[in-house]
Design an enzyme around this catalytic site. Structure first.
Site, short mmCIF file in Angstrom:
data_model
loop_
_atom_site.label_atom_id
_atom_site.label_comp_id
_atom_site.label_asym_id
_atom_site.label_seq_id
_atom_site.Cartn_x
_atom_site.Cartn_y
_atom_site.Cartn_z
NE ARG A 157 78.85 -35.16 -6.39
CZ ARG A 157 78.86 -36.02 -7.44
NH1 ARG A 157 78.62 -37.29 -7.24
NH2 ARG A 157 79.11 -35.57 -8.65
CE1 TYR A 196 67.32 -31.66 17.00
CE2 TYR A 196 66.88 -32.12 14.70
CZ TYR A 196 67.40 -31.30 15.67
OH TYR A 196 67.99 -30.12 15.32
CG ASP A 202 69.59 -39.28 16.23
OD1 ASP A 202 70.68 -39.07 16.81
OD2 ASP A 202 68.91 -38.38 15.71
CE LYS A 255 72.76 -30.66 17.34
NZ LYS A 255 71.65 -31.58 17.12
#
Ligand SMILES: *Cc1c(COP(=O)(O)O)cnc(C)c1O
Length: 380
Positions: free
Chosen positions: A46, A98, A170, A195
């Protein structure tokens, strides 16, 4: 090193034990210590993992940044950045943000006392007008989703520096191949690596890149404390995708330009929104700050809702799918798909008209994509 070289090589060293040219997938939760207080730089996945560290170094280099962090999704990357804020802080966000990000802002982050104002950032004066004493951050995308609006990042940077505001971009639609916000003075770059970066519809992932050590340390602490990290296998698949990013973005841009011109000349199409067309409102800004114009565009059909649905049901090669930025061409109709639950009035106020179609142009032969659109448009 040039971008193409960095994409293939940066941060990637042959495996020290075997010489494997492809970095191994370190599919492990933990690491054995030599003795108390002496590890080999890794203690628990982690916090850190060698496969993730390789991807993080590679992502940072592509953006021209110093520090990279890899997350389990684009949304968890966005969420981590918002955790830099405290109750009472105010964020100025681009209006055409978005959908998942506006849901996170309005329905989750705002319940913790952070306030949001949405402005049209195609005119950066709107940003200045929205600044309040408690404003801490400017959040934006360029190009935006789904209206493919452009924001002048150099102008945003000037406003932010003059007012002591953090800037976060972004940059999912542009990718570091087409646009590098950090080089224009932006503080933080965020990606949905789902993406273009991974590029083949094979993973869900996110990333945050910055040059600012203090911001990086805070984000790293958030990453480890909340634990929305990407798995070693997803990191490995993303690294594999990134190797061909430059090649893919060239082809996406070639195909994008050709299809935008085809649609622009089509009698059933009212208008095309693509930053590469001189008719785009901020074409000149896009030309200045981006290397090329990519594969994302929207267009308006003359026949409204019925025409949109008809087109969706008539395409054969273009995949009717709610994602973008992969090798396959994907088509969506916001009014009946991604934004169907948004009230019509709200949708229209945002410019999401009933005949609006979003196209994520893939890397197939452009003749095949055009032939498919042509036969589908003939049905409309
Ligand atoms: C997809 C997307 C996101 C969300 O990323 P996920 O990987 O789906 O969590 C955020 N911003 C933009 C611009 C996107 O396209």
């Amino acid at each position: 090193m040039k971008f193409e070289t960095k994409a293939v090589r940066e941060g990637i060293v042959p495996d020290p034990t075997t010489g494997s040219i492809v970095p191994p997938i370190y599919q492990t939760a933990t690491y054995v210590l030599e003795r108390v207080g002496k590890d080999k730089g890794f203690d628990y996945t982690r916090s850190s993992n060698p496969t993730r560290a390789t991807l993080e170094a590679n992502l940072a280099a592509l953006e021209g940044g110093t520090y990279g962090l890899s997350f389990a999704s684009g949304m968890s990357a966005v969420d981590a950045v918002l955790k830099l804020l405290a109750p009472g802080d105010h964020v100025i966000s681009v209006d055409d943000v978005y959908g998942g990000v506006s849901r996170l802002f309005d329905q989750i982050i705002s319940t913790y006392g952070v306030e949001f104002t949405y402005v049209d950032m195609t005119d950066t004066k709107n940003i200045e007008a929205a600044i309040r004493p408690n404003t801490k951050m400017i959040w934006l995308e360029t190009p935006t989703n789904p209206l493919v609006k452009i924001t002048d990042l150099a102008a945003v940077n000037e406003i932010a520096k003059a007012n002591n505001l953090l800037t976060a971009v972004d940059s999912t639609f542009a990718t570091p191949y087409l646009l590098r916000p950090l080089e224009l003075g932006i503080d933080i770059v965020v990606h949905s690596t789902t993406k273009y970066l991974s590029g083949h519809n094979q993973i869900i992932g996110g990333a945050v890149i910055t040059n600012n050590e203090e911001i990086h340390q805070k984000l790293k602490f958030v990453q480890k404390s909340i634990g929305a990290v990407s798995s070693p296998f997803d990191c490995w698949l993303t690294l594999l995708g990134i190797k061909t990013l430059a090649l893919r973005m060239e082809k996406h841009s070639d195909n994008g330009m050709a299809i935008a011109k085809f649609l622009d000349a089509h009698p059933k199409v009212e208008r095309v929104m693509y930053p590469g067309l001189p008719s785009h409102k901020l074409h000149e800004v896009a030309k200045r700050q981006m290397k090329r114009f990519g594969g994302m565009m929207s267009f308006e059909l003359k026949g409204g809702l019925a025409a949109g649905e008809k087109l969706m049901n008539s395409v054969k090669l273009c995949a009717l799918a709610e994602s973008l930025g992969a090798v396959e061409t994907m088509i969506t109709h916001p009014a009946s798909m991604t934004h169907a639950s948004v009230p019509v009035e709200t949708r229209r106020a945002r410019g999401l008209t009933d005949g609006l179609v979003r196209l994520s142009v893939g890397i197939e032969a452009v003749e095949d994509i055009i032939a498919d659109l042509e036969q589908a448009l003939a049905q409309v």
